[in-house]
Motif scaffolding. Structure first.
Motif, PDB file in Angstrom:
ATOM      1  N   GLU A 103      -7.468  26.101   8.909  1.00  0.00           N
ATOM      2  CA  GLU A 103      -6.458  25.097   9.249  1.00  0.00           C
ATOM      3  C   GLU A 103      -5.443  25.629  10.248  1.00  0.00           C
ATOM      4  O   GLU A 103      -4.964  24.897  11.119  1.00  0.00           O
ATOM      5  CB  GLU A 103      -5.735  24.626   7.985  1.00  0.00           C
ATOM      6  N   ILE A 104      -5.105  26.924  10.188  1.00  0.00           N
ATOM      7  CA  ILE A 104      -4.114  27.481  11.099  1.00  0.00           C
ATOM      8  C   ILE A 104      -4.602  27.425  12.544  1.00  0.00           C
ATOM      9  O   ILE A 104      -3.805  27.343  13.485  1.00  0.00           O
ATOM     10  CB  ILE A 104      -3.781  28.940  10.700  1.00  0.00           C
ATOM     11  N   ASN A 156      -2.205  33.094  10.024  1.00  0.00           N
ATOM     12  CA  ASN A 156      -1.676  32.689   8.720  1.00  0.00           C
ATOM     13  C   ASN A 156      -1.333  33.904   7.860  1.00  0.00           C
ATOM     14  O   ASN A 156      -0.348  33.897   7.108  1.00  0.00           O
ATOM     15  CB  ASN A 156      -2.654  31.774   7.998  1.00  0.00           C
ATOM     16  N   SER A 175       5.086  27.155   6.972  1.00  0.00           N
ATOM     17  CA  SER A 175       3.915  26.289   7.109  1.00  0.00           C
ATOM     18  C   SER A 175       2.648  27.109   7.315  1.00  0.00           C
ATOM     19  O   SER A 175       1.617  26.866   6.670  1.00  0.00           O
ATOM     20  CB  SER A 175       4.117  25.331   8.288  1.00  0.00           C
ATOM     21  N   PRO A 191       1.423  21.395   6.264  1.00  0.00           N
ATOM     22  CA  PRO A 191      -0.007  21.683   6.033  1.00  0.00           C
ATOM     23  C   PRO A 191      -0.728  20.489   5.426  1.00  0.00           C
ATOM     24  O   PRO A 191      -0.182  19.784   4.567  1.00  0.00           O
ATOM     25  CB  PRO A 191       0.028  22.868   5.058  1.00  0.00           C
ATOM     26  N   SER A 192      -1.951  20.270   5.857  1.00  0.00           N
ATOM     27  CA  SER A 192      -2.749  19.186   5.290  1.00  0.00           C
ATOM     28  C   SER A 192      -3.204  19.519   3.873  1.00  0.00           C
ATOM     29  O   SER A 192      -3.210  18.661   2.991  1.00  0.00           O
ATOM     30  CB  SER A 192      -3.981  18.930   6.177  1.00  0.00           C
ATOM     31  N   ASN A 193      -3.595  20.762   3.681  1.00  0.00           N
ATOM     32  CA  ASN A 193      -4.027  21.216   2.353  1.00  0.00           C
ATOM     33  C   ASN A 193      -3.305  22.525   2.020  1.00  0.00           C
ATOM     34  O   ASN A 193      -3.885  23.617   2.172  1.00  0.00           O
ATOM     35  CB  ASN A 193      -5.544  21.430   2.333  1.00  0.00           C
ATOM     36  N   PRO A 194      -2.057  22.443   1.610  1.00  0.00           N
ATOM     37  CA  PRO A 194      -1.295  23.668   1.332  1.00  0.00           C
ATOM     38  C   PRO A 194      -1.930  24.496   0.226  1.00  0.00           C
ATOM     39  O   PRO A 194      -2.433  23.958  -0.760  1.00  0.00           O
ATOM     40  CB  PRO A 194       0.079  23.135   0.903  1.00  0.00           C
ATOM     41  N   THR A 212      -3.418  32.263   0.710  1.00  0.00           N
ATOM     42  CA  THR A 212      -3.068  33.165   1.815  1.00  0.00           C
ATOM     43  C   THR A 212      -1.972  34.133   1.404  1.00  0.00           C
ATOM     44  O   THR A 212      -2.033  35.334   1.693  1.00  0.00           O
ATOM     45  CB  THR A 212      -2.606  32.352   3.043  1.00  0.00           C
ATOM     46  N   LYS A 233      -1.216  27.779   4.946  1.00  0.00           N
ATOM     47  CA  LYS A 233      -2.476  27.282   5.505  1.00  0.00           C
ATOM     48  C   LYS A 233      -3.566  28.343   5.359  1.00  0.00           C
ATOM     49  O   LYS A 233      -3.271  29.548   5.318  1.00  0.00           O
ATOM     50  CB  LYS A 233      -2.303  26.938   6.989  1.00  0.00           C
ATOM     51  N   ASP A 234      -4.811  27.886   5.308  1.00  0.00           N
ATOM     52  CA  ASP A 234      -5.910  28.842   5.303  1.00  0.00           C
ATOM     53  C   ASP A 234      -6.268  29.204   6.740  1.00  0.00           C
ATOM     54  O   ASP A 234      -5.712  28.666   7.695  1.00  0.00           O
ATOM     55  CB  ASP A 234      -7.122  28.302   4.547  1.00  0.00           C
ATOM     56  N   ASP A 262      -5.211  22.978  13.086  1.00  0.00           N
ATOM     57  CA  ASP A 262      -4.133  22.025  12.809  1.00  0.00           C
ATOM     58  C   ASP A 262      -2.801  22.612  13.257  1.00  0.00           C
ATOM     59  O   ASP A 262      -2.375  23.653  12.773  1.00  0.00           O
ATOM     60  CB  ASP A 262      -4.091  21.712  11.303  1.00  0.00           C
TER      61      ASP A 262
END
Length: 270
Positions: A35-36, A236, A27, A44-47, A51, A31-32, A39
């Protein structure tokens, strides 16, 4: 029936708990950097693969992959050659002190590896092997002796004696009998030993950290440590690097898991 259900539930719960850190790593790798931090959800909300792509370049994967492959490959080869011969000797041959020597090897299973770290480093220095691949390959080969000898000895003992007698009647010597009869029959055990050697060697950090002082010889775990020691390490990126490092091990295990299970079963029965 109820006992079986309880066992299945407990094992399933244990499997999920054990799997959670791996899922968390996957996960985080998707993530960027924003987001890491914001969130904490597992999914992930926006995989994104950005990265992983960025980390692949930062990690210099192929350079350190080659180093890890050299160390792991030669360690595994050395273990299979040396301890298959040792297992054959303990299982088939008769010589003075065989039982005592075998018991001493098995007793080494209870000696923590970290307790011999300092003597190993001192020996490396005296032999001029510090900072070299042989300097870490040889201790790795030696460290797997107890388990490898025990599993292979038990596996060779399970080979029917009629096969050996048949080879003797055909005029085969010890080496030919070993090569033509015992090794093919014990292939699952050999693959099991190979996996039990390759995976810890691939992931080894302590001895390589102490022994290797040239960055060009670093293995992948040391490369991961370099990323972690940067001024502002990103979680991440570290998770992506960890995922990249463990993927070869996962692929290897998936391909050989059938032999691994059969090898363990055969060794225990033996």
């Amino acid at each position: 029936m109820r006992a079986r259900v309880v066992v299945y539930v407990l094992l399933t719960g244990y499997a999920l708990i054990s799997l959670y850190p791996f899922l968390l790593m996957v996960s985080g790798a998707l993530k960027d950097s924003k987001e890491i931090l914001l969130d904490g959800h597992l999914i992930p909300s926006n995989p994104t693969l950005a990265t992983l792509i960025h980390t692949w370049g930062e990690l210099h994967f192929f350079t350190y992959f080659g180093n890890s492959l050299i160390v792991t490959g030669f360690t595994t080869l050395g273990v299979l050659v040396v301890y298959s011969l040792a297992g054959y000797a303990f299982a088939v041959l008769r010589f003075p002190g065989r039982t005592l020597l075998y018991g001493m090897f098995v007793a080494l299973l209870f000696v923590p590896g970290v307790t011999v770290l300092l003597p190993v480093v001192i020996l490396q220095q005296k032999l001029g092997l510090i900072g070299t691949f042989p300097g870490i390959i040889l201790p790795f080969v030696n460290g797997t002796a107890p388990l490898s000898i025990m599993l292979l000895t038990n596996s060779f003992r399970s080979v029917p004696g009629e096969l050996k007698e048949s080879a003797r009647c055909d005029g085969a010597g010890e080496l030919r009998t070993f090569w033509s009869i015992y090794l093919p029959v014990s292939r699952p055990a050999l693959i099991t030993i190979a996996l039990l050697t390759a995976v810890p060697t691939w992931n080894e950090y302590v001895l390589t950290r102490v022994s290797l002082n040239d960055a060009s010889r670093y293995t992948l775990p040391l490369a991961l440590q370099n990323l972690n020691s940067s001024t502002a390490p990103q979680e991440n990126v570290l998770m992506a690097a960890s995922l990249i490092i463990v993927i070869p091990v996962i692929i290897l295990f998936v391909l050989l898991q059938r032999y691994f299970v059969n090898g363990l079963q055969g060794a225990v029965k033996g």
